[in-house]
Design an enzyme around this catalytic site. Structure first.
Site, PDB file in Angstrom:
ATOM      1  N   ARG A 273       0.731  -1.082  -0.330  1.00 54.13           N
ATOM      2  CA  ARG A 273       0.145   0.016  -0.196  1.00 54.13           C
ATOM      3  C   ARG A 273       0.621   1.221  -0.380  1.00 54.13           C
ATOM      4  O   ARG A 273       0.521   1.892  -1.093  1.00 54.13           O
ATOM      5  CB  ARG A 273      -0.506  -0.034   0.972  1.00 54.13           C
ATOM      6  CG  ARG A 273      -2.245  -0.961   1.088  1.00 54.13           C
ATOM      7  CD  ARG A 273      -3.194  -0.847   2.250  1.00 54.13           C
ATOM      8  NE  ARG A 273      -3.651  -2.093   2.838  1.00 54.13           N
ATOM      9  CZ  ARG A 273      -4.864  -2.646   3.332  1.00 54.13           C
ATOM     10  NH1 ARG A 273      -5.264  -1.322   3.323  1.00 54.13           N
ATOM     11  NH2 ARG A 273      -5.460  -3.507   3.359  1.00 54.13           N
ATOM     12  N   ASP A 402      -2.193 -16.092  -2.419  1.00 54.76           N
ATOM     13  CA  ASP A 402      -2.217 -15.391  -3.272  1.00 54.76           C
ATOM     14  C   ASP A 402      -1.547 -15.086  -4.650  1.00 54.76           C
ATOM     15  O   ASP A 402      -0.993 -15.502  -5.439  1.00 54.76           O
ATOM     16  CB  ASP A 402      -3.740 -14.693  -3.447  1.00 54.76           C
ATOM     17  CG  ASP A 402      -4.031 -13.925  -2.343  1.00 54.76           C
ATOM     18  OD1 ASP A 402      -3.059 -14.143  -1.653  1.00 54.76           O
ATOM     19  OD2 ASP A 402      -3.917 -13.756  -2.061  1.00 54.76           O
ATOM     20  N   GLU A 536     -11.275  -7.897  -6.529  1.00 50.43           N
ATOM     21  CA  GLU A 536     -11.283  -9.063  -7.441  1.00 50.43           C
ATOM     22  C   GLU A 536     -11.383  -9.228  -8.467  1.00 50.43           C
ATOM     23  O   GLU A 536     -10.771  -9.701  -9.786  1.00 50.43           O
ATOM     24  CB  GLU A 536     -10.026 -10.444  -6.241  1.00 50.43           C
ATOM     25  CG  GLU A 536      -9.331 -10.064  -5.198  1.00 50.43           C
ATOM     26  CD  GLU A 536      -9.801  -9.026  -3.400  1.00 50.43           C
ATOM     27  OE1 GLU A 536      -8.643  -9.010  -3.172  1.00 50.43           O
ATOM     28  OE2 GLU A 536     -10.902  -9.221  -3.828  1.00 50.43           O
ATOM     29  N   THR A 622      -0.249  -5.864  -6.241  1.00 54.46           N
ATOM     30  CA  THR A 622      -1.154  -6.936  -5.797  1.00 54.46           C
ATOM     31  C   THR A 622      -2.472  -5.350  -5.076  1.00 54.46           C
ATOM     32  O   THR A 622      -3.086  -6.380  -4.295  1.00 54.46           O
ATOM     33  CB  THR A 622      -0.699  -7.602  -4.821  1.00 54.46           C
ATOM     34  OG1 THR A 622      -2.177  -8.301  -4.343  1.00 54.46           O
ATOM     35  CG2 THR A 622      -0.428  -7.399  -3.443  1.00 54.46           C
TER      36      THR A 622
END
Length: 644
Positions: A273, A402, A536, A622
């Site tokens: 982030r 993931d 997602e 991501t």
């Protein structure tokens, strides 16, 4: 640093020297009482006498062999190291007498210097005792300000100039079609609603409680107000052309974003982030402050790698550098999706700084993983950073696993497809996942289950839905000419995840859904029925749109956008809901930072043309922060001058 007779706070600690109690200071201008002066002078005199006594009663070096610690350059800086000290040539030929004489002269000079320093300190102490409370406080504040300025200079040191990668597709993206442009404008309006309310009610806090209209934070950010939403939203604001809002965020970062806080944070979350967001903002805008802040924060994360294996701790204290793992993780293990989701950001950090330490950290993790046995070719989600052994044999392409697989593929793409080692690891992992985890339900829905101790759990999480986009993104370049197969696999997973949305009352997907018996793509447990503004599914719609231009993906994305606007929008922003199967759900009262960073960005890109952040030039981390492809040899990462 000169000490002052006060309680001087340095780096959050109060260092006691000579205490000046408040009882000694009336509210009007005054000096210390005579008794206090006498006591302080007595203590100083005793200390100086003790120092001189200890020094003069030390053994004479002319009678005893000198114990050489090799510290002459430090203790006696005015002595030329080439003319004495550790140079053995002075002990030869000229004789012992000359050598001892020289030592006496050195020690006499040292005695004189110490005597002068002590006298000076005594005079300074006497002068201090004559000053008022306000004068002493002013001097203390001056010293503190000097220390702070020195620390800022250290943090803001100039980084080496590097060639900026070719940046294309930053301010384009008009879809042409008026209907699609109208949808895109609606997404931009939703972003402005989310940002404006955060700006009004949660400014500087990590996230927003839109119903309570106040700031919100979670344990992943520790106890500090680090403005996670500001950093996470910056590149979305820039891409959407929200210039004034971007400027507000930049000003807050310049003036308030501080990493020297006593706060324990998630290494993974702060990396994707904060470092990812700052790097993306730097590449998009060219503003150096974002790059400098990213490098400062990265330095605070490095102590997390101080483990016996080099596998980082899950959490690190930004001030002390002490790390630890989550208490719930298997036998004190680190988590695959956390230590395996650092590569993109750390490679860019080494590129921008010329310091290979970041690159070396993530490559060490990769080398370690390559040496380890993998049960059935699968990577378990838990790895003990002390022993280097796998924890519980649980494998998932959703939570806990993931983004590890995502970053293997994206490391290859970001290297302009030169990092073939990463591509090979990705291909091998995907083959094992397809063999053991991917199944088709009785109703014909393809899903990705979870492997737990040799058993396949027929459940899929919302987080796993990103995999449709990943398979499509990795189709080109796959082994054995299987590009068509993986593009089709991505489409089938997108369809399954759309069904998980379509089979709810709110047309928003649950956190997890099962494929047991008659229940397919439906949440069974109450604690899996919530929707927290996750991106997602929309992420996969966008990737599938880019690769196929099938209009159904834009239609599905618009359905999701309308549902979010109808059921999650409140007057103070956007909130998650606790039950997507209820027509009147309760709110969770959290506007997640990733809603602005990912969900709204992917929707905006879905209704933009492909020349906005094209895949040939950009790779998204991501957290949906775009980083440019590095079309340079690996030697650049070492910081060698030749490569610059």
């Amino acid at each position: 640093m000169m000490t002052t007779p006060a309680l001087l706070p340095l780096s959050g600690r109060r260092i006691p020297t000579l205490s000046l109690g408040t009882a000694s200071f009336p509210h009007h201008r005054a000096t210390l009482r005579l008794s206090e002066k006498f006591i302080l002078l007595l203590i100083l005199s005793a200390f100086i006498t003790l120092c001189f006594g200890a020094f003069f009663f030390l053994p004479d070096s002319s009678k005893h062999k000198r114990f050489d610690l090799g510290l002459e350059d430090v203790l006696i800086p005015h002595i030329d190291a080439n003319k004495g000290g550790k140079n053995p040539g002075n002990y030869l030929i000229h004789g012992q007498g000359h050598d001892e004489h020289r030592h006496r002269e050195e020690e006499e000079r040292l005695r004189n210097k110490i005597r002068a320093d002590h006298e000076k300190a005594l005079e300074e102490a006497k002068e201090k005792l004559k000053k008022s409370r306000d004068q002493i406080r002013a001097e203390i504040q001056t010293e503190k300000n000097k220390v702070i300025q020195e620390m800022k200079k250290k943090d803001n040191k100039q980084l080496p100039p590097v060639p900026v990668p070719k940046l294309v597709g930053i301010k384009t993206g008009d879809p042409g079609d008026p209907d699609i442009r109208e949808k895109r404008d609606k997404i931009k309006e939703m972003m402005k609603h989310a940002w404006d309310n955060y700006r009004q009610y949660g400014w500087g806090h990590n996230e927003l409680k839109p119903i309570a209209r106040k700031g919100h934070t979670t344990n992943i950010f520790g106890n500090a107000q680090m403005g996670a939403t500001v950093v996470d939203a910056l590149d979305t604001l820039y891409i959407m052309g929200l210039v004034e809002e971007f400027r507000e965020g930049q000003e807050w970062i310049e003036n308030h974003l501080d990493f020297s806080v006593n706060s324990e944070v998630s290494v993974f979350e702060v990396n994707i982030r904060f470092i990812g967001g700052l790097l993306a903002a730097y590449y998009l805008s060219g503003q150096e402050v974002f790059k400098n802040k990213a490098v400062q924060l990265a330095g605070k994360l490095l102590p997390a790698f101080n483990t016996p294996t080099g596998i980082p701790w899950a959490m690190v204290n930004l001030k002390s550098g002490v790390g630890r793992n989550w208490g719930w993780a298997s036998a004190g293990s680190s988590i695959l999706a956390e230590f395996g989701t650092l590569h993109m950001e750390f490679v860019h950090l080494s590129y921008l700084t010329g310091d290979p330490v970041y690159y070396n950290k993530v490559m060490h993790i990769r080398k370690l993983l390559q040496k380890m046995d993998r049960p059935n070719g699968l990577y378990p989600n838990y790895l003990n950073p002390r022993t280097g052994r796998w924890g519980q044999h649980h494998t998932s392409v959703g939570g806990l696993g993931d983004s590890f697989y995502e970053y293997l593929l994206k490391a290859w793409l970001m290297s302009d497809k030169t990092d073939t080692e990463a591509r090979r690891m990705y291909d091998d992992a995907i083959e094992a996942i397809e063999r053991h985890l991917i199944r088709k339900s009785n109703g014909g829905l393809v899903f990705v289950g979870e492997w737990k101790n040799g058993h396949l759990e027929r459940k899929m999480g919302h987080l796993t839905c990103f995999a449709g986009g990943m398979f499509a993104l990795g189709a080109d370049g796959s082994k054995n000419d299987k590009a068509g197969h993986y593009l089709q696999l991505g489409a089938e997973i997108a369809h399954t995840c759309h069904e998980s949305y379509d089979r709810t009352v709110l047309k928003l997907g649950p956190e997890a859904f099962k494929f047991d018996g008659g229940a397919e793509a439906v949440a069974v447990r109450q604690n899996e029925k919530y929707y927290i503004l996750r991106p997602e599914v929309i992420e996969t719609y966008w990737y599938m749109w880019r690769f196929t231009h099938d209009p159904k993906y834009r239609q599905w994305g618009w359905e999701a956008a309308q549902a979010i606007d109808k059921y999650c929008r409140v007057s103070g922003g956007f909130s998650g809901v606790k039950d997507v199967y209820s027509s009147s759900p309760a709110y969770d009262d959290v506007q997640q930072s990733f809603f602005l960073a990912e969900t709204l960005k992917y929707l905006y890109l879905l209704f933009s043309s492909d020349d906005l952040l094209p895949f040939d030039n950009w790779v998204f981390n991501t957290e949906a922060h775009p980083l440019p492809v590095l079309r340079l040899a690996n030697s650049t990462l070492s910081g060698s001058p030749a490569s610059r």
